[in-house]
Design a protein around this motif. Sequence first.
Motif, PDB file in Angstrom:
ATOM      1  N   ILE A 141       0.761  -1.144  -0.021  1.00 40.46           N
ATOM      2  CA  ILE A 141       0.126  -0.011  -0.150  1.00 40.46           C
ATOM      3  C   ILE A 141       0.935   1.436   0.153  1.00 40.46           C
ATOM      4  O   ILE A 141       0.346   2.351   0.368  1.00 40.46           O
ATOM      5  CB  ILE A 141      -1.016   0.007   1.255  1.00 40.46           C
ATOM      6  CG1 ILE A 141       0.035   0.037   2.516  1.00 40.46           C
ATOM      7  CG2 ILE A 141      -1.804  -1.272   1.317  1.00 40.46           C
ATOM      8  CD1 ILE A 141      -1.114   0.464   3.762  1.00 40.46           C
ATOM      9  N   GLY A 142       2.106   1.021  -0.296  1.00 36.62           N
ATOM     10  CA  GLY A 142       3.012   2.274  -0.167  1.00 36.62           C
ATOM     11  C   GLY A 142       3.279   2.601   1.070  1.00 36.62           C
ATOM     12  O   GLY A 142       3.509   1.828   2.048  1.00 36.62           O
ATOM     13  N   THR A 143       3.571   3.896   1.427  1.00 31.59           N
ATOM     14  CA  THR A 143       3.835   4.280   2.787  1.00 31.59           C
ATOM     15  C   THR A 143       2.575   4.593   3.531  1.00 31.59           C
ATOM     16  O   THR A 143       1.688   5.447   3.204  1.00 31.59           O
ATOM     17  CB  THR A 143       4.728   5.766   2.573  1.00 31.59           C
ATOM     18  OG1 THR A 143       5.807   5.321   2.097  1.00 31.59           O
ATOM     19  CG2 THR A 143       5.032   6.267   4.102  1.00 31.59           C
ATOM     20  N   PRO A 144       2.362   4.053   4.707  1.00 33.78           N
ATOM     21  CA  PRO A 144       1.121   4.009   5.418  1.00 33.78           C
ATOM     22  C   PRO A 144       1.042   5.534   6.117  1.00 33.78           C
ATOM     23  O   PRO A 144       2.093   6.167   6.385  1.00 33.78           O
ATOM     24  CB  PRO A 144       1.347   3.186   6.827  1.00 33.78           C
ATOM     25  CG  PRO A 144       2.236   2.036   6.234  1.00 33.78           C
ATOM     26  CD  PRO A 144       3.274   2.864   5.230  1.00 33.78           C
ATOM     27  N   GLY A 258      -2.625   3.775   2.573  1.00 32.60           N
ATOM     28  CA  GLY A 258      -1.111   4.113   2.267  1.00 32.60           C
ATOM     29  C   GLY A 258      -1.173   5.015   1.076  1.00 32.60           C
ATOM     30  O   GLY A 258      -2.010   5.348   0.403  1.00 32.60           O
ATOM     31  N   THR A 259       0.048   5.497   0.705  1.00 32.87           N
ATOM     32  CA  THR A 259       0.041   6.226  -0.608  1.00 32.87           C
ATOM     33  C   THR A 259      -0.359   5.558  -1.775  1.00 32.87           C
ATOM     34  O   THR A 259      -0.337   6.301  -2.961  1.00 32.87           O
ATOM     35  CB  THR A 259       1.570   6.652  -0.647  1.00 32.87           C
ATOM     36  OG1 THR A 259       2.465   5.721  -0.784  1.00 32.87           O
ATOM     37  CG2 THR A 259       2.046   7.689   0.253  1.00 32.87           C
ATOM     38  N   LEU A 280      -4.579   1.761  -5.642  1.00 36.07           N
ATOM     39  CA  LEU A 280      -5.105   3.128  -5.993  1.00 36.07           C
ATOM     40  C   LEU A 280      -5.638   2.839  -7.023  1.00 36.07           C
ATOM     41  O   LEU A 280      -5.478   2.562  -8.294  1.00 36.07           O
ATOM     42  CB  LEU A 280      -3.764   4.102  -6.318  1.00 36.07           C
ATOM     43  CG  LEU A 280      -4.035   5.577  -6.389  1.00 36.07           C
ATOM     44  CD1 LEU A 280      -4.755   5.961  -5.239  1.00 36.07           C
ATOM     45  CD2 LEU A 280      -3.182   6.350  -6.764  1.00 36.07           C
ATOM     46  N   GLY A 281      -7.142   3.232  -6.987  1.00 34.99           N
ATOM     47  CA  GLY A 281      -8.190   3.291  -8.174  1.00 34.99           C
ATOM     48  C   GLY A 281      -8.894   1.913  -8.506  1.00 34.99           C
ATOM     49  O   GLY A 281      -9.693   1.908  -9.263  1.00 34.99           O
TER      50      GLY A 281
END
Length: 365
Positions: A141-144, A258-259, A280-281
């Motif tokens: 999820i990238g960076t939380p 996340g990012t 994302l999306g």
Amino acid sequence: MSKTGIGVIGCGNISQKYMTAMRQFPNIELRAVADMRQSVADVRGREFNVPAMRVDQLLKRDDVEIVVNLTVPLAHTDVSLAVLNAGKHVHSEKPLGVNVAEARKVMDLAAQKNLRVGCAPDTFLGGGHQTARKLIDDGAIGTPVAGSAFFMCPGHERWHPAPGFYYLRGGGPMLDMGPYYITDLIQLLGPIASVMGSVSTPRKERLVTSEPMNGEMIPVEVATHVAGTLEFVSGALVTIAMSFDVPKHRHTPIEIYGTKGSILVPDPNRFGGEVQVAKLGGDFEAMPTTHGNAEGEYRSIGVADMAAAIQNNRPHRASGALALHALEAMEAFQTSSDEGRRVKLETIVERPAMLPPGLPTGQLD
């Protein structure tokens, strides 16, 4: 594999789950049980085919190395101190103490005697939560940056046979259920930097509707609705609410944002459960479990991990330091509400090591 001898003090409701789960871990063995009520200890002793005895007798046994403290919250500190003074390691039910000052007594004595302290919850070591940990660590999820955590119900007086202690000092939704959520959040996101909170106590008495106390009124000494924000050292902000005053709600237990996506974490009061990730999306999709101990009741995995850690000279995961950090955060909600300010935490703790992926049930190293 040599077995570490385990003794249990406190033979109430939760003890049956602990003792049953111990059978799944080949490195530990239940050797004796005790309770201030001898008749209750006798029942557990017969059920698990071990001696039932007085507390002082159990503490003198040479074949017991770790004592699991399953007493009510108000007794946790005194019993844990007695265990440590007897020269044995202790693993306590949550919370470690009814407040930080009491819990520090346990940690200080353990340090003096070079003994270990463990503490529930250990549910974060279940397959669902370790899978979520691996996904976050792997960058799914990238960076939380944020999250939410919710436990809300109408209260335990609906089902528990003796619910009074849930509403006395050391009880309430934050100290009762908060440990599951906050401990899991720490292992997912790292240590907590500060807390902002608000609390309320809508009722000073509660009507019990469970048996055998149906119709009795019990006093309320603690906040029964606690809400606020956890700010993590990493910068992530998590909105949290713990309540015994909510008839119904639709929040999921834990969500981390996340990012690059979001993750749904299973109920932290359970070891298993489905983990879902939405990029994302995209939509949420179920993720494959990467760890054993995925489903079922393993409410002794923290004890077994402590025993393995002692034998292998490594840190244990469900540690007293982790429990103390979580307790300081939980206590800070009341302080923040009373004083109208953000409370910065004094304790710091490292995230417990993730269990190695792919191990079979019952294996820890």
